[in-house]
Design a protein around this motif. Structure first.
Motif, PDB file in Angstrom:
ATOM      1  N   ALA A  78     129.952  17.353  85.460  1.00  0.00           N
ATOM      2  CA  ALA A  78     129.066  17.212  86.610  1.00  0.00           C
ATOM      3  C   ALA A  78     127.754  16.649  86.102  1.00  0.00           C
ATOM      4  O   ALA A  78     127.461  16.730  84.905  1.00  0.00           O
ATOM      5  N   PRO A  79     126.932  16.034  86.965  1.00  0.00           N
ATOM      6  CA  PRO A  79     125.621  15.561  86.504  1.00  0.00           C
ATOM      7  C   PRO A  79     124.839  16.708  85.874  1.00  0.00           C
ATOM      8  O   PRO A  79     124.745  17.798  86.428  1.00  0.00           O
ATOM      9  N   ARG A  80     124.276  16.450  84.684  1.00  0.00           N
ATOM     10  CA  ARG A  80     123.556  17.520  84.008  1.00  0.00           C
ATOM     11  C   ARG A  80     122.421  16.953  83.181  1.00  0.00           C
ATOM     12  O   ARG A  80     122.404  15.775  82.820  1.00  0.00           O
ATOM     13  N   ASP A  81     121.480  17.815  82.876  1.00  0.00           N
ATOM     14  CA  ASP A  81     120.324  17.479  82.059  1.00  0.00           C
ATOM     15  C   ASP A  81     120.805  16.952  80.708  1.00  0.00           C
ATOM     16  O   ASP A  81     121.682  17.523  80.066  1.00  0.00           O
ATOM     17  N   VAL A  82     120.244  15.824  80.274  1.00  0.00           N
ATOM     18  CA  VAL A  82     120.660  15.216  79.014  1.00  0.00           C
ATOM     19  C   VAL A  82     120.484  16.180  77.845  1.00  0.00           C
ATOM     20  O   VAL A  82     121.222  16.131  76.853  1.00  0.00           O
ATOM     21  N   ASN A  83     119.527  17.102  77.939  1.00  0.00           N
ATOM     22  CA  ASN A  83     119.292  18.038  76.846  1.00  0.00           C
ATOM     23  C   ASN A  83     120.352  19.123  76.762  1.00  0.00           C
ATOM     24  O   ASN A  83     120.471  19.794  75.736  1.00  0.00           O
ATOM     25  N   THR A  84     121.127  19.336  77.830  1.00  0.00           N
ATOM     26  CA  THR A  84     122.165  20.359  77.807  1.00  0.00           C
ATOM     27  C   THR A  84     123.564  19.773  77.674  1.00  0.00           C
ATOM     28  O   THR A  84     124.547  20.519  77.682  1.00  0.00           O
ATOM     29  N   SER A  85     123.691  18.458  77.550  1.00  0.00           N
ATOM     30  CA  SER A  85     124.999  17.838  77.414  1.00  0.00           C
ATOM     31  C   SER A  85     125.601  18.197  76.058  1.00  0.00           C
ATOM     32  O   SER A  85     124.888  18.365  75.065  1.00  0.00           O
ATOM     33  N   VAL A  86     126.927  18.311  76.022  1.00  0.00           N
ATOM     34  CA  VAL A  86     127.603  18.634  74.768  1.00  0.00           C
ATOM     35  C   VAL A  86     127.630  17.418  73.860  1.00  0.00           C
ATOM     36  O   VAL A  86     127.460  17.530  72.642  1.00  0.00           O
ATOM     37  N   GLN A  87     127.851  16.241  74.424  1.00  0.00           N
ATOM     38  CA  GLN A  87     127.841  15.004  73.662  1.00  0.00           C
ATOM     39  C   GLN A  87     126.405  14.492  73.510  1.00  0.00           C
ATOM     40  O   GLN A  87     125.589  14.662  74.417  1.00  0.00           O
ATOM     41  N   PRO A  88     126.081  13.867  72.390  1.00  0.00           N
ATOM     42  CA  PRO A  88     124.758  13.247  72.252  1.00  0.00           C
ATOM     43  C   PRO A  88     124.681  11.961  73.057  1.00  0.00           C
ATOM     44  O   PRO A  88     125.397  10.996  72.786  1.00  0.00           O
ATOM     45  N   VAL A  89     123.855  11.939  74.089  1.00  0.00           N
ATOM     46  CA  VAL A  89     123.772  10.798  74.999  1.00  0.00           C
ATOM     47  C   VAL A  89     122.379  10.188  74.933  1.00  0.00           C
ATOM     48  O   VAL A  89     121.372  10.901  74.974  1.00  0.00           O
ATOM     49  N   THR A  90     122.318   8.881  74.813  1.00  0.00           N
ATOM     50  CA  THR A  90     121.061   8.145  74.897  1.00  0.00           C
ATOM     51  C   THR A  90     120.969   7.516  76.279  1.00  0.00           C
ATOM     52  O   THR A  90     121.903   6.834  76.721  1.00  0.00           O
ATOM     53  N   VAL A  91     119.861   7.752  76.968  1.00  0.00           N
ATOM     54  CA  VAL A  91     119.670   7.222  78.312  1.00  0.00           C
ATOM     55  C   VAL A  91     118.552   6.183  78.286  1.00  0.00           C
ATOM     56  O   VAL A  91     117.449   6.460  77.824  1.00  0.00           O
TER      57      VAL A  91
END
Length: 735
Positions: free
Chosen positions: A111-124
């Protein structure tokens, strides 16, 4: 009698005629919140789902019992009130999240979630960042990222690698739909326009379980603007660059009740460029692009339906040198055309507050057309050159279907996702051995997210695939996020990868006076093991915010597929399995923000290994560094923004085969790009003027001795840039 019947009728129908109650949702400053999900949960745990309109209002059915009220929006904190009796219209004020909307991620998540709480490292990379960079396409966006290398073919476009892995191992998505149309295994990022982008999400590391073939090295998902953000919206952009670039595009949208429409389109034109005057022929070929989108969405309570059509047309013109005799003056001009149409239908059903079902069905049509003309330079007339070598059309049709069932509720110990991922590609044209070839990939995948404690989140996953040509193994992956403290996040990912050879690699037959490229039906699939580790630490001291990110990666590929020249004495190029290939490396990045000033610095190094290293007295790994520096400042009172960007691409070693079959090592020279721009808002933030300089250091070519390919000669000079240029951009936004 009449009175009694009227009384009974009113008594029976009065409950159905009760006036709907209003729940109005506002933000901390009283602004209306559109698109918030309002859940009215009854005692039997059944829930009614509503979505707020442009006035921030949700009309709900009259409630007679005690309920729980849950409100969710990606830009605000979740609101929950239990044991509530809703008798009258009510207004709910939400609290703003610490993270902005463009820092909410969806790629690879339940589901849409805060980038800081994502399990995968995501660059936005936000749409605002893209505007500040004045980036016109994905190539210009990715060129500023660490561990990313661009390779230029002035005639055929750009290709890229991430963490040492080339484009064959990177999944390119637009709104979740795979981009079709690879040349030598690569998607040309200069064909992916940024005119209507909302943000770009980049996941470095193994994503094969969630996205299948081509995702072992990561995923790049371009998320475009959606209709319905405003009742009426519109805008236009004009750009001129002194190197011969003329761009224009615009968009317009309207919302009518539950339906929303958005139309966008534009034209990019590049006039070609050479460092010296070369008459008609130019090193960087003239390029013209037309593109457009039509989008429609309808909001049916807890069901969202959408359709969009995307079109792209590019023409690259390769003008030949004049041939002059006493009797005629003529030249041979070749036009390379790329045509891409994508039809996409999608649906999202919010079953309950924590369960959803979504699906996307798409058809992508891709054509690559080559036409050669003999042009009379006196009469200025042209005619097609006869013969199959100079005229060619290659077509690809790709059907893709992806559906996921998601269960996600913050605070629950277990969440999960299950899905179906289907891709079927058919290629036609004279360049294929049987003129028509196809390959299919049908997969089931699933993952579970276990919150072991407040500090540890674990996500195992698995994918089962049936490939029409190759036996595919079961692919597992494992990810973990560990937060020793709130300001520190450590993430680790491991995933196996499987990549079946594509249609081109198996069946291509491209032979003419300049090319001899043939597929290989005996190719084996690629198998890989991929690791990614990152740690991000955030510090806050007064007005100073500092984020430090350290990352490391390692990928090993067996039976790697590459285009090679088995015998240097022959002109034949074919796809082969070269055996082992691996990369490893890491990066260190720091972002410091103080008030409106932001400074980002980063360094990275990538090591590469292949079997050529074992053939002589060479080091096992050859390394290449890169670095990035950006400085941005926003002068809010003046409505002014300024930024400067520097990207250093260090020396890149490699191997090549000499004519006597000996293997030697070469090094392509390092180079640096430096850009700067200033953006000013005018007319109450409806008009924006951006001016700047690109390639300030005037880099055009570098010394190199790269391995010759089927399209590029292995000479000692490689083209990397079109020289220093100035640009001006005018942007209008309907307010």
């Amino acid at each position: 009698m009449i009175f009694n019947r009227l009384f009974i009728t009113l008594f029976l129908f009065l409950p159905f005629c009760a006036k709907a109650q209003k729940i109005k949702v506002i933000g901390p400053e009283g602004e209306t919140v559109q698109g918030a999900f309002v859940f009215v949960v009854h005692k039997n745990q059944k829930s009614d789902v509503y979505i707020t309109d442009k006035q921030g209002v949700a009309l709900i059915k009259p409630v007679q019992d005690t309920v729980s009220l849950l409100i969710r929006h990606t830009s605000y904190r979740e609101y929950l009130d239990s044991g509530l009796v809703i008798k009258d219209n009510i207004t709910i004020k939400l609290v703003k999240k610490d993270v902005a909307l463009d820092q909410v991620v969806i790629t690879g998540e339940y589901a849409p979630r805060d980038v800081n709480t994502s399990v995968q490292p995501v660059t936005v990379i936000s749409g605002e960042k893209v505007e500040n960079l004045s980036a016109q396409n994905l190539e210009q966006v990715m060129a500023t990222q660490l561990n990313v290398r661009m390779t230029q073919d002035p005639a055929l476009g750009a290709s890229m690698s991430i963490n040492g892995l080339s484009g064959q191992n990177i999944k390119f998505l637009v709104d979740g739909v795979p981009v079709t149309g690879r040349l030598d295994g690569n998607i040309d990022p200069s064909q992916l326009n940024m005119n209507n982008v909302e943000r770009v999400e980049i996941i470095e590391g193994p994503m094969s379980v969630a996205y299948g073939t081509d995702a072992a090295g990561g995923v790049i998902n371009i998320i475009t603007k959606k209709p319905g953000s405003k009742k009426v919206e519109g805008g236009a952009n004009l750009l001129y660059e002194t190197r011969g670039q003329y761009n224009m595009d615009g968009y317009g949208g309207v919302s009518l009740g539950k339906s929303s429409f958005l139309v966008s389109g534009g034209r990019n034109f590049f006039d070609g460029w050479s460092e010296t005057d070369t008459s008609r022929w130019q090193l960087w070929k003239p390029k013209e692009q037309y593109f457009g989108d039509i989008k429609y969405r309808i909001n049916l309570k807890n069901l969202l339906l959408g359709y969009q059509l995307s079109a792209f047309h590019e023409t690259i013109t390769d003008k030949g040198e004049p041939r002059v005799s006493p009797y005629a003056a003529y030249a041979f001009d070749t036009y390379y055309k790329t045509i891409r149409f994508v039809n996409q239908a999608n649906a999202a059903w919010l079953i309950t507050p924590d369960r959803s079902l979504s699906g996307t069905l798409s058809r992508s049509d891709y054509k690559r057309i080559k036409n050669t003309y003999r042009k009379d330079l006196v009469e200025l007339q042209q005619q097609l050159v006869p013969g199959g070598e100079e005229q060619d059309t290659t077509s690809f049709v790709t059907y893709a279907f992806r559906s996921t069932y998601n269960k996600f509720k913050a605070g629950d110990a277990w969440n999960f996702q299950g899905g179906i991922d289907v891709t079927h590609e058919t290629a036609t044209g004279s360049r294929f051995t049987d003129s028509k070839e196809s390959i299919g990939d049908y997969a089931l995948f699933g993952s579970a997210e276990y919150t072991a404690s407040k500090k540890v989140v674990i996500r195992p996953a698995m994918r089962m695939t049936y490939n029409t040509h190759f036996k595919a193994p079961v692919i597992p992956s494992f990810s973990i996020r560990y937060n020793p403290k709130e300001s520190l996040a450590i993430r680790f990912s491991y995933g196996k990868g499987f990549r079946a050879p594509g249609v081109k690699e198996l069946y291509l037959y491209f032979v003419d006076i300049n090319h001899n490229v043939q597929g290989n039906e005996k190719l084996l699939p690629e198998y890989s093991d991929n690791f990614y580790l990152s740690a991000a630490q955030q510090y806050t001291t007064g007005a100073l915010n500092n984020m430090v990110k350290l990352s490391a990666f390692q990928s090993s590929i067996r039976d790697m597929i590459t285009l090679a020249q088995p015998n240097p004495a022959s002109s034949l190029y074919t796809y082969v399995n070269i055996g082992k290939f691996s990369t490893h490396g890491g990066s260190l990045e720091n972002t410091a923000s103080w008030k409106s000033l932001s400074l980002t610095t980063g360094v990275a190094i990538t090591g590469r290994y292949n079997l050529y290293a074992d053939s002589g007295d060479f080091k096992k790994y050859i390394y290449s560094p890169d670095a990035f520096v950006s400085l941005e400042n926003q002068f809010k009172n003046a409505g002014l923004w300024a930024g400067i960007y520097l990207k250093y691409n260090g020396p890149l070693p490699g191997y090549k085969i000499e004519s006597d079959n000996t293997i030697t090592q070469f090094t392509n020279e390092g180079y640096t790009f430096l850009d700067a721009s200033i953006r000013k808002s005018l007319l109450k933030n409806t008009l924006f003027l951006t001016v700047g300089l690109k390639n300030i250091l005037d880099v055009t070519s570098i010394n190199g001795s790269g391995q010759a390919s089927a399209h590029i000669s292995g000479d000692n000079e490689l083209a990397v840039g079109t020289g220093r240029s100035a640009f001006v951009k005018l942007q209008y936004k309907l307010k």
